[in-house]
Design a protein around this motif. Structure first.
Motif, PDB file in Angstrom:
ATOM      1  N   GLY A 129       0.815  -1.217   0.000  1.00  0.00           N
ATOM      2  CA  GLY A 129       0.000   0.000   0.000  1.00  0.00           C
ATOM      3  C   GLY A 129       0.846   1.263   0.000  1.00  0.00           C
ATOM      4  N   SER A 130       2.001   1.232   0.676  1.00  0.00           N
ATOM      5  CA  SER A 130       2.887   2.401   0.631  1.00  0.00           C
ATOM      6  C   SER A 130       3.412   2.627  -0.767  1.00  0.00           C
ATOM      7  CB  SER A 130       4.078   2.204   1.567  1.00  0.00           C
ATOM      8  OG  SER A 130       3.657   2.104   2.868  1.00  0.00           O
ATOM      9  N   LEU A 131       3.708   1.529  -1.475  1.00  0.00           N
ATOM     10  CA  LEU A 131       4.138   1.688  -2.868  1.00  0.00           C
ATOM     11  C   LEU A 131       3.062   2.381  -3.688  1.00  0.00           C
ATOM     12  CD1 LEU A 131       5.883  -1.653  -3.735  1.00  0.00           C
ATOM     13  CD2 LEU A 131       6.891   0.563  -3.443  1.00  0.00           C
ATOM     14  N   SER A 132       1.795   2.016  -3.433  1.00  0.00           N
ATOM     15  CA  SER A 132       0.718   2.649  -4.208  1.00  0.00           C
ATOM     16  C   SER A 132       0.655   4.137  -3.924  1.00  0.00           C
ATOM     17  CB  SER A 132      -0.616   1.981  -3.906  1.00  0.00           C
ATOM     18  OG  SER A 132      -1.343   2.696  -2.960  1.00  0.00           O
ATOM     19  N   SER A 133       0.835   4.521  -2.657  1.00  0.00           N
ATOM     20  CA  SER A 133       0.749   5.947  -2.373  1.00  0.00           C
ATOM     21  C   SER A 133       1.921   6.699  -2.975  1.00  0.00           C
ATOM     22  CB  SER A 133       0.667   6.180  -0.865  1.00  0.00           C
ATOM     23  OG  SER A 133       1.913   6.065  -0.290  1.00  0.00           O
ATOM     24  N   ILE A 134       3.099   6.037  -3.061  1.00  0.00           N
ATOM     25  CA  ILE A 134       4.241   6.706  -3.698  1.00  0.00           C
ATOM     26  C   ILE A 134       3.946   6.954  -5.166  1.00  0.00           C
ATOM     27  CG2 ILE A 134       6.626   6.308  -4.423  1.00  0.00           C
ATOM     28  CD1 ILE A 134       7.086   5.000  -1.763  1.00  0.00           C
ATOM     29  N   PHE A 135       3.392   5.948  -5.857  1.00  0.00           N
ATOM     30  CA  PHE A 135       3.120   6.141  -7.285  1.00  0.00           C
ATOM     31  C   PHE A 135       2.063   7.203  -7.526  1.00  0.00           C
ATOM     32  CE2 PHE A 135       5.950   3.444  -9.183  1.00  0.00           C
ATOM     33  CZ  PHE A 135       5.973   2.201  -8.601  1.00  0.00           C
ATOM     34  N   VAL A 136       1.011   7.198  -6.681  1.00  0.00           N
ATOM     35  CA  VAL A 136      -0.027   8.219  -6.859  1.00  0.00           C
ATOM     36  C   VAL A 136       0.556   9.604  -6.637  1.00  0.00           C
ATOM     37  CG1 VAL A 136      -2.119   9.117  -5.804  1.00  0.00           C
ATOM     38  CG2 VAL A 136      -1.976   6.742  -6.357  1.00  0.00           C
ATOM     39  N   LEU A 137       1.447   9.732  -5.665  1.00  0.00           N
ATOM     40  CA  LEU A 137       2.008  11.051  -5.384  1.00  0.00           C
ATOM     41  C   LEU A 137       2.913  11.518  -6.516  1.00  0.00           C
ATOM     42  CD1 LEU A 137       1.508  12.913  -3.138  1.00  0.00           C
ATOM     43  CD2 LEU A 137       3.400  11.969  -1.903  1.00  0.00           C
ATOM     44  N   ILE A 138       3.670  10.610  -7.140  1.00  0.00           N
ATOM     45  CA  ILE A 138       4.481  11.022  -8.297  1.00  0.00           C
ATOM     46  C   ILE A 138       3.565  11.469  -9.421  1.00  0.00           C
ATOM     47  CG2 ILE A 138       6.248  10.342  -9.941  1.00  0.00           C
ATOM     48  CD1 ILE A 138       7.188   8.259  -8.126  1.00  0.00           C
ATOM     49  N   GLY A 139       2.441  10.746  -9.606  1.00  0.00           N
ATOM     50  CA  GLY A 139       1.485  11.155 -10.634  1.00  0.00           C
ATOM     51  C   GLY A 139       0.921  12.532 -10.365  1.00  0.00           C
ATOM     52  N   ILE A 140       0.596  12.823  -9.095  1.00  0.00           N
ATOM     53  CA  ILE A 140       0.075  14.151  -8.737  1.00  0.00           C
ATOM     54  C   ILE A 140       1.132  15.211  -9.000  1.00  0.00           C
ATOM     55  CG2 ILE A 140      -0.733  15.550  -6.822  1.00  0.00           C
ATOM     56  CD1 ILE A 140      -2.124  13.196  -5.721  1.00  0.00           C
ATOM     57  N   ALA A 141       2.411  14.882  -8.691  1.00  0.00           N
ATOM     58  CA  ALA A 141       3.477  15.847  -8.952  1.00  0.00           C
ATOM     59  C   ALA A 141       3.566  16.174 -10.436  1.00  0.00           C
ATOM     60  CB  ALA A 141       4.809  15.293  -8.445  1.00  0.00           C
ATOM     61  N   LEU A 142       3.458  15.141 -11.286  1.00  0.00           N
ATOM     62  CA  LEU A 142       3.536  15.392 -12.723  1.00  0.00           C
ATOM     63  C   LEU A 142       2.350  16.208 -13.216  1.00  0.00           C
ATOM     64  CD1 LEU A 142       4.832  12.125 -14.333  1.00  0.00           C
ATOM     65  CD2 LEU A 142       5.965  14.287 -14.086  1.00  0.00           C
ATOM     66  N   ILE A 143       1.144  15.898 -12.683  1.00  0.00           N
ATOM     67  CA  ILE A 143      -0.039  16.668 -13.101  1.00  0.00           C
ATOM     68  C   ILE A 143       0.130  18.122 -12.693  1.00  0.00           C
ATOM     69  CG2 ILE A 143      -2.467  17.035 -12.641  1.00  0.00           C
ATOM     70  CD1 ILE A 143      -2.983  14.205 -12.729  1.00  0.00           C
ATOM     71  N   TYR A 144       0.651  18.364 -11.476  1.00  0.00           N
ATOM     72  CA  TYR A 144       0.805  19.745 -11.040  1.00  0.00           C
ATOM     73  C   TYR A 144       1.838  20.472 -11.870  1.00  0.00           C
ATOM     74  CZ  TYR A 144       1.210  23.800  -8.162  1.00  0.00           C
ATOM     75  OH  TYR A 144       1.208  25.086  -7.727  1.00  0.00           O
ATOM     76  N   ALA A 145       2.910  19.744 -12.245  1.00  0.00           N
ATOM     77  CA  ALA A 145       3.929  20.390 -13.075  1.00  0.00           C
ATOM     78  C   ALA A 145       3.367  20.748 -14.436  1.00  0.00           C
ATOM     79  CB  ALA A 145       5.131  19.462 -13.228  1.00  0.00           C
ATOM     80  N   GLU A 146       2.420  19.953 -14.932  1.00  0.00           N
ATOM     81  CA  GLU A 146       1.906  20.197 -16.272  1.00  0.00           C
ATOM     82  C   GLU A 146       0.816  21.249 -16.289  1.00  0.00           C
ATOM     83  OE1 GLU A 146       3.113  18.870 -18.931  1.00  0.00           O
ATOM     84  OE2 GLU A 146       1.618  19.620 -20.340  1.00  0.00           O
ATOM     85  N   THR A 147      -0.075  21.251 -15.270  1.00  0.00           N
ATOM     86  CA  THR A 147      -1.229  22.129 -15.354  1.00  0.00           C
ATOM     87  C   THR A 147      -1.225  23.256 -14.330  1.00  0.00           C
ATOM     88  OG1 THR A 147      -2.406  20.702 -13.846  1.00  0.00           O
ATOM     89  CG2 THR A 147      -2.729  20.317 -16.173  1.00  0.00           C
ATOM     90  N   GLY A 148      -0.557  23.130 -13.218  1.00  0.00           N
ATOM     91  CA  GLY A 148      -0.513  24.195 -12.235  1.00  0.00           C
ATOM     92  C   GLY A 148      -1.719  24.290 -11.336  1.00  0.00           C
ATOM     93  N   THR A 149      -2.615  23.307 -11.391  1.00  0.00           N
ATOM     94  CA  THR A 149      -3.782  23.358 -10.531  1.00  0.00           C
ATOM     95  C   THR A 149      -4.057  21.973  -9.997  1.00  0.00           C
ATOM     96  OG1 THR A 149      -6.128  23.787 -10.470  1.00  0.00           O
ATOM     97  CG2 THR A 149      -5.229  23.042 -12.530  1.00  0.00           C
TER      98      THR A 149
END
Lengths: 116, 511
Positions: free
Chosen positions: B169-189
């Motif tokens: 489950g910790s691995l899943s939260s790490i992957f989701v957080l990297i995905g959120i980081a990429l979305i924020y870098a791309e869209t800013g919101t």
């Protein structure tokens, strides 16, 4: 150019943490690996919000405008993520203590009571 | 065309369980604690049922927190699909909690109550949220409560299951957080509707990376193959009410909703990525049902069965067809109700027969004939036999896929149903075979009366009744699915309410 150091370093930390979590056999080392990977993710989040030459988003000195600050949104995200990481690590270590009392070993290769 | 009502009262669905969960430690008397938890869960269920009723009439509810309107602030969105799923999650959770009174008391009980309320809150929050970071926080609340609840029995199996669930489950939260980081870098919101708007013109390489990261992260939570190694161990090691909670697919339903919302509405994936999800879901279905055939522990068998059924739902929801999608949502609800009842009856039978292995249940028809009969009927309902409502949902999934010429998927679903029938008949044969005289005395001090089966009988009759109204029910679920997969309506409903909120003043709405 300095942004590449931050991004590269954070991805290196994530990769190292995942490598440790996958390759080590001692349970405490696996939990440490997960903690390293979470640190890498937090570093990645903060370095996305970094703008060169700007300062921390706190109104510490009179006359500081929002235009001279870095992006505060990732910093809020990272605060939450750090707290969640600490909670998960604490829970993991307490379960490890109980597991050691029951199984008398910390080797993950020997945790075989639940098979198939 | 649907309207959007800006109303701040539904935030109580999130706030009240939090307040009650932390106020429980101030209350010393056990019956008052249990009553508070049960009343909170029933309140959540009834309020979300009311929001579902409003959404059916065409009024979606949007909760704007602190008056800061959507592109900038946090909002909760209660559409037909989300309020339907919240209603299912909270209703099933309250039924499981009510039944947990009849089992052995989990010690320490205060912590069990708090964790149970928090895991329901986490699953509800994942479905209700309209903000990407709130999604992560609620995912973590549900996961951490899950880790703690899995290890609640302080024996060898429980701790091993819990640490396995925790690491993965910790691995899943790490992957989701990297995905959120990429979305924020791309869209800013971080607002989901705003991201959906901005990602329409984004680079497709970034979208593919975000898709893969979120698929891995949410796939661990929804137990897709090959990310589901933790799930059977976690269901076996957990105490019975917690197993019932996981296995009826409540956190998995939240995972399915978030998969659908993030993949379809926010990312706007194309046909290639949808076919990847279909392939993964189909392989999960086939492999899980296949492994379930060789199990001897009934809890583990039900775990594999649940994984397969929820994969079937993901398969039906990803094809993009309204008939198949609606039947898929109906299948999710049917499966949750049937699995829930099966687990509760399994607890009843296991107390009388002394164990959860298949061999322990041999000859149960003599010791408790009524419970065994209902158990058998529910097993048949799970497989999809008429006149139960499982038949309707599975039939329309298969015909929907057949009419779109997805012949391979139809063959896979039929083959997995064949596996299901095999293990169901094996259980029924063991239940009705003559009892072997063993010295395995049942647990004499805890007795479950047969009267506790009565609500389950009512549930079975309700599902038979639902089969007769299948056309209306399926039309309703078709509309739910069409609204769920409509990306532009999601964006417009949330982003265009700015003018109306500013004119009326969101603070006045709250009063």
């Amino acid at each position: 150019m300095t942004e590449l150091v931050f991004y590269g370093g954070s991805f290196l930390l994530i990769f190292l943490g995942l490598f440790i979590a996958l390759m080590k056999k001692n349970l405490i080392k696996i939990i440490l690996g997960l903690s390293v990977a979470e640190t890498g993710v937090n570093l990645l989040l903060i370095s996305i919000g970094y703008i060169k030459g700007k300062t921390a988003p706190i109104f510490s000195v009179k006359g500081l405008t929002p235009q001279s600050m870095v992006d505060p949104v990732p910093q809020a995200l990272v605060l939450t993520a750090i707290v969640i990481g600490v909670a998960v690590t604490a829970l993991a270590l307490s379960i490890t203590v109980r597991l050691y009392k029951k199984h008398k070993t910390l080797d993950v290769r020997k945790l075989k009571n639940l098979k198939w | 065309m649907s309207k959007v009502l800006v109303n701040n009262y539904p935030v109580l669905i999130i706030v009240l369980p939090l307040v009650v969960a932390f106020a429980l430690s101030l209350v010393k008397w056990k019956p008052v604690q249990r009553g508070m938890v049960l009343l909170t869960l029933l309140f959540m269920a009834s309020y979300s049922g009311f929001l579902l009723h409003q959404a059916t009439k065409g009024v979606n509810t949007l909760v704007v927190i602190a008056g800061v309107t959507p592109p900038m602030g946090i909002n909760l969105y209660f559409s037909k699909m989300s309020s339907l799923l919240i209603f299912l999650i909270t209703l099933a959770s309250s039924i499981i909690y009510f039944y947990s009174f009849f089992y052995k008391r989990e010690e320490p009980e205060l912590k069990f109550n708090v964790l149970f309320l928090l895991i329901t809150l986490g699953a509800t929050g994942i479905v209700a949220t309209g903000d990407l970071f709130n999604f992560f926080v609620f995912l973590e609340i549900a996961s951490i409560s899950g880790y703690a609840l899995t290890g609640f029995n302080k024996d060898k199996l429980g701790t091993e299951a819990s640490i396995k669930y925790l690491i993965i489950g910790s691995l899943s939260s790490i992957f989701v957080l990297i995905g959120i980081a990429l979305i924020y870098a791309e869209t800013g919101t971080l607002n989901m509707a705003d991201i959906a708007n901005k990602l329409k013109t984004a680079d497709s390489l970034i979208k593919s990376m975000i898709f893969l990261l979120f698929l891995t992260g949410i796939g661990i939570e929804s137990e897709l193959f090959p990310l589901n190694g933790w799930a059977p161990d976690a269901y076996v090691g957990a105490p019975t009410p917690v197993s019932a909670f996981f296995s009826s697919g409540l956190v998995k339903a939240a995972g399915v909703y978030s998969l659908g919302r993030i993949m379809f509405s926010v990312l706007g994936i194309g046909e290639f990525e949808k076919s990847i999800i279909i392939v993964i879901a189909a392989s999960t279905l086939l492999i899980s049902e296949g492994i379930a055939m060789v199990q001897t522990n009934i809890k583990r068998l039900f775990a594999y069965s649940s994984m397969g059924q929820v994969a079937l739902v993901i398969l039906a929801l990803s094809t993009g067809d309204a008939v198949t999608g609606g039947a898929g949502i109906f299948q999710l609800i049917n499966h949750a109700l049937f699995k829930l009842s099966l687990f509760l009856l399994l607890g009843n039978l296991a107390l009388k027969m002394g164990g959860k292995e298949l061999e322990n249940l041999r000859g149960a028809y003599k010791k408790s004939p009524f419970v065994t009969a209902i158990f058998t009927l529910l097993l048949f309902a799970l497989v999809g036999m008429p006149p139960f409502s499982g038949f309707v949902s599975k039939f329309f999934i298969i015909t929907g896929l057949f009419s779109k010429n997805h012949y391979v998927l139809v063959i896979i679903i039929l083959l997995s149903s064949f596996f299901e029938v095999y293990y169901v008949l094996r259980i029924v044969k063991t239940l009705y075979s003559p009892a072997v005289k063993t010295s395995n005395a049942p647990n004499q001090e805890v007795k479950m009366s047969s009267a506790s089966v009565v609500p389950i009988v009512i549930l079975v009759l309700l599902t038979i009744g639902m089969t007769f109204y299948y056309r209306d029910i399926l039309n309703f679920f078709n509309t739910v699915y069409q609204e769920f997969s409509n990306r532009n309506m999601y964006i417009n409903n949330i982003l265009k309410i700015t003018a109306s909120v500013k004119s009326t003043g969101a603070f006045l709405n709250f009063l």
